[in-house]
Design a protein around this motif. Sequence first.
Motif, mmCIF file in Angstrom:
data_model
loop_
_atom_site.group_PDB
_atom_site.id
_atom_site.type_symbol
_atom_site.label_atom_id
_atom_site.label_comp_id
_atom_site.label_asym_id
_atom_site.label_seq_id
_atom_site.Cartn_x
_atom_site.Cartn_y
_atom_site.Cartn_z
ATOM 1 N N PHE A 184 48.638 86.911 65.867
ATOM 2 C CA PHE A 184 49.186 86.680 68.211
ATOM 3 C C PHE A 184 48.069 86.697 68.871
ATOM 4 O O PHE A 184 47.021 87.324 68.416
ATOM 5 C CB PHE A 184 49.876 87.857 68.112
ATOM 6 C CG PHE A 184 51.340 88.662 67.232
ATOM 7 C CD1 PHE A 184 52.311 88.209 66.918
ATOM 8 C CD2 PHE A 184 50.760 88.982 65.630
ATOM 9 C CE1 PHE A 184 53.219 88.317 66.624
ATOM 10 C CE2 PHE A 184 51.900 89.423 65.264
ATOM 11 C CZ PHE A 184 53.110 88.614 64.918
ATOM 12 N N SER A 185 47.835 85.226 69.201
ATOM 13 C CA SER A 185 46.722 85.354 69.831
ATOM 14 C C SER A 185 46.775 84.989 71.695
ATOM 15 O O SER A 185 47.360 83.777 71.622
ATOM 16 C CB SER A 185 45.522 84.634 69.390
ATOM 17 O OG SER A 185 45.952 83.176 69.032
ATOM 18 N N LYS A 186 45.976 84.691 72.386
ATOM 19 C CA LYS A 186 45.991 83.983 73.072
ATOM 20 C C LYS A 186 45.136 83.537 73.440
ATOM 21 O O LYS A 186 44.167 84.374 74.009
ATOM 22 C CB LYS A 186 46.986 84.517 74.276
ATOM 23 C CG LYS A 186 47.283 84.363 76.039
ATOM 24 C CD LYS A 186 47.784 85.067 76.653
ATOM 25 C CE LYS A 186 47.928 84.062 78.151
ATOM 26 N NZ LYS A 186 48.476 85.600 78.878
ATOM 27 N N SER A 187 44.850 82.180 74.155
ATOM 28 C CA SER A 187 43.954 81.256 74.468
ATOM 29 C C SER A 187 43.714 81.674 75.859
ATOM 30 O O SER A 187 44.403 81.391 76.384
ATOM 31 C CB SER A 187 43.385 79.572 74.311
ATOM 32 O OG SER A 187 42.763 79.340 74.647
ATOM 33 N N SER A 215 52.190 71.195 73.024
ATOM 34 C CA SER A 215 53.331 72.196 71.718
ATOM 35 C C SER A 215 54.450 70.744 71.250
ATOM 36 O O SER A 215 55.140 71.659 70.804
ATOM 37 C CB SER A 215 54.028 72.718 72.820
ATOM 38 O OG SER A 215 54.482 73.076 74.150
ATOM 39 N N GLU A 257 48.072 77.630 75.009
ATOM 40 C CA GLU A 257 48.100 78.930 75.005
ATOM 41 C C GLU A 257 48.204 80.072 74.206
ATOM 42 O O GLU A 257 47.397 80.749 73.865
ATOM 43 C CB GLU A 257 48.674 79.140 76.511
ATOM 44 C CG GLU A 257 48.266 80.606 77.227
ATOM 45 C CD GLU A 257 48.572 81.212 78.029
ATOM 46 O OE1 GLU A 257 48.434 81.807 79.124
ATOM 47 O OE2 GLU A 257 50.147 80.163 78.326
ATOM 48 N N PHE A 258 49.616 79.859 73.313
ATOM 49 C CA PHE A 258 49.655 81.217 72.398
ATOM 50 C C PHE A 258 49.225 80.668 70.966
ATOM 51 O O PHE A 258 49.900 79.455 70.618
ATOM 52 C CB PHE A 258 50.754 81.360 73.175
ATOM 53 C CG PHE A 258 51.868 81.960 73.787
ATOM 54 C CD1 PHE A 258 50.733 83.091 74.348
ATOM 55 C CD2 PHE A 258 51.998 80.829 75.044
ATOM 56 C CE1 PHE A 258 51.189 84.217 75.458
ATOM 57 C CE2 PHE A 258 52.315 82.192 76.209
ATOM 58 C CZ PHE A 258 51.582 83.424 76.437
ATOM 59 N N GLY A 259 48.688 81.482 70.382
ATOM 60 C CA GLY A 259 48.902 81.655 68.990
ATOM 61 C C GLY A 259 49.384 82.134 67.773
ATOM 62 O O GLY A 259 49.959 83.327 68.540
ATOM 63 N N PHE A 260 50.094 81.727 67.295
ATOM 64 C CA PHE A 260 51.251 82.739 65.877
ATOM 65 C C PHE A 260 51.717 81.905 64.697
ATOM 66 O O PHE A 260 51.241 80.959 64.407
ATOM 67 C CB PHE A 260 52.914 82.582 67.165
ATOM 68 C CG PHE A 260 53.283 81.547 67.467
ATOM 69 C CD1 PHE A 260 54.546 80.821 66.604
ATOM 70 C CD2 PHE A 260 52.956 80.740 68.465
ATOM 71 C CE1 PHE A 260 54.818 79.268 66.841
ATOM 72 C CE2 PHE A 260 53.203 78.812 68.126
ATOM 73 C CZ PHE A 260 53.971 78.661 67.627
ATOM 74 N N CYS A 306 40.680 79.985 70.425
ATOM 75 C CA CYS A 306 41.001 82.014 69.621
ATOM 76 C C CYS A 306 40.148 81.537 68.955
ATOM 77 O O CYS A 306 39.396 82.685 68.146
ATOM 78 C CB CYS A 306 42.571 81.710 69.756
ATOM 79 S SG CYS A 306 43.309 81.941 70.625
#
Length: 430
Positions: A157-160, A369, A411-414, A427
């Motif tokens: 769970f991450s956000k750049s 994406s 932007e988002f990691g998952f 990230c």
Amino acid sequence: MNYLPRVADKLLQDRLDAMGAVLIEGPKWCGKTTTAEQKAKSIIKMQDTAHREQYLMAASTLPTILLEGETPRLIDEWQDAPMLWDAVRTLCDERGGTPGQFILTGSNAVDERNIHHSGTGRITRMEMYPMSLWESCETNSSVSLRQLFDNPKGQVFSKSDLDIESLIFAACRGGWPASLKGVTNKAKLFVAADYVASVYEKDISRVDGTARNPKLAKQILRSYARNISTLAKTSSMLADVTHSGNIECSRPTFDNYVSALEKLFVINDIDAWCPAIRSKSAIQSSPKRAFCDPSIAVALLGMSPESMKNDLKTFGFIFEQLCIRDLRAYSQYLGGDISYYHDRYGLEADIVLHLADGRYALVECKLGSGEIEAGAAHLVEIKNLIMEHNKAEKQMPIRIPDLLIILTGGEFGFTRSDGVKVIPIGCLCP
């Protein structure tokens, strides 16, 4: 500007603790000397213009004079006096194999014929690269590569903090420490352009004392830039050079120039990973074209952050180079290396990241994406192919990949339901 920690710091200390001398190799301007200075207790710079002639004369008559000083003693750009190599090796022997005696730095590989001993058991080598995004303090370090390997089933769970414009600028600027000192963005971008010009105008001839045509060198570099992150064959690149530059160039000449650029650590192609999951004829084995830093390709293509924003297809290749540069550094930190997988059926992994203990990850680099789904499908298919192979060939099983990763500019990691980890490059850290 304060010293920014580098991946190489730990690598250098580990080697100093183990061996009499450490050779740090890599492209010029990547920070080798500055990193070595953090550990050195005394320094001699062979390219110091005020003392250069004296140093060279001493090296040719009694090289041990230059090695006197508090240890670890740094000999910067040692390749200007190759006889220092054997002197360092001999002195390490005379000092009873005491570790941490010398650090040597060099921006080009030396002709092995100029040294008499390999240095095995006395001198260990390590390679440095331009700064990764983690080293230039542009990632938020919310996802650790080491932790991913140590806990492969863990959730991401991450956000750049890096948007696409920031990534484009970082790739165009490159990982050159000097570029971080620029007052303006224009000044920061100048470093990569100046580096490239220096390579084809001067360095390619200085590397081994062979006069080479700067125009031809530039055309070969441009052809590489047009073919980065691809499996372009030498024959097609040679045709590209002769067609686009109105310059005659034979295959031996082309190979000679490429060899010189490899000695300068400018060109850093990626070898293929060829597991026995398909017939040998099905797996591509030609090298994937790559530079040591994405900014080299940008400068050679004559592009800018502004033009790159309007050509995201081209930036997709540049982005892959950015990921390759960073993963080279991070995998080195973990005692690993990188390769790629591609077969004639279109199945691929942009990067295969191997660790020394046998663990490995399959990695796809996808800027947006919209490309994630196809990338994940490729990774899962390779994993399934390996599992099928192991069922059929129980005597020769291939290790199942420990991680499936998509590095993205998003932007988002998952973690996806299929186990593929989507990680923004902004990230990632070692």
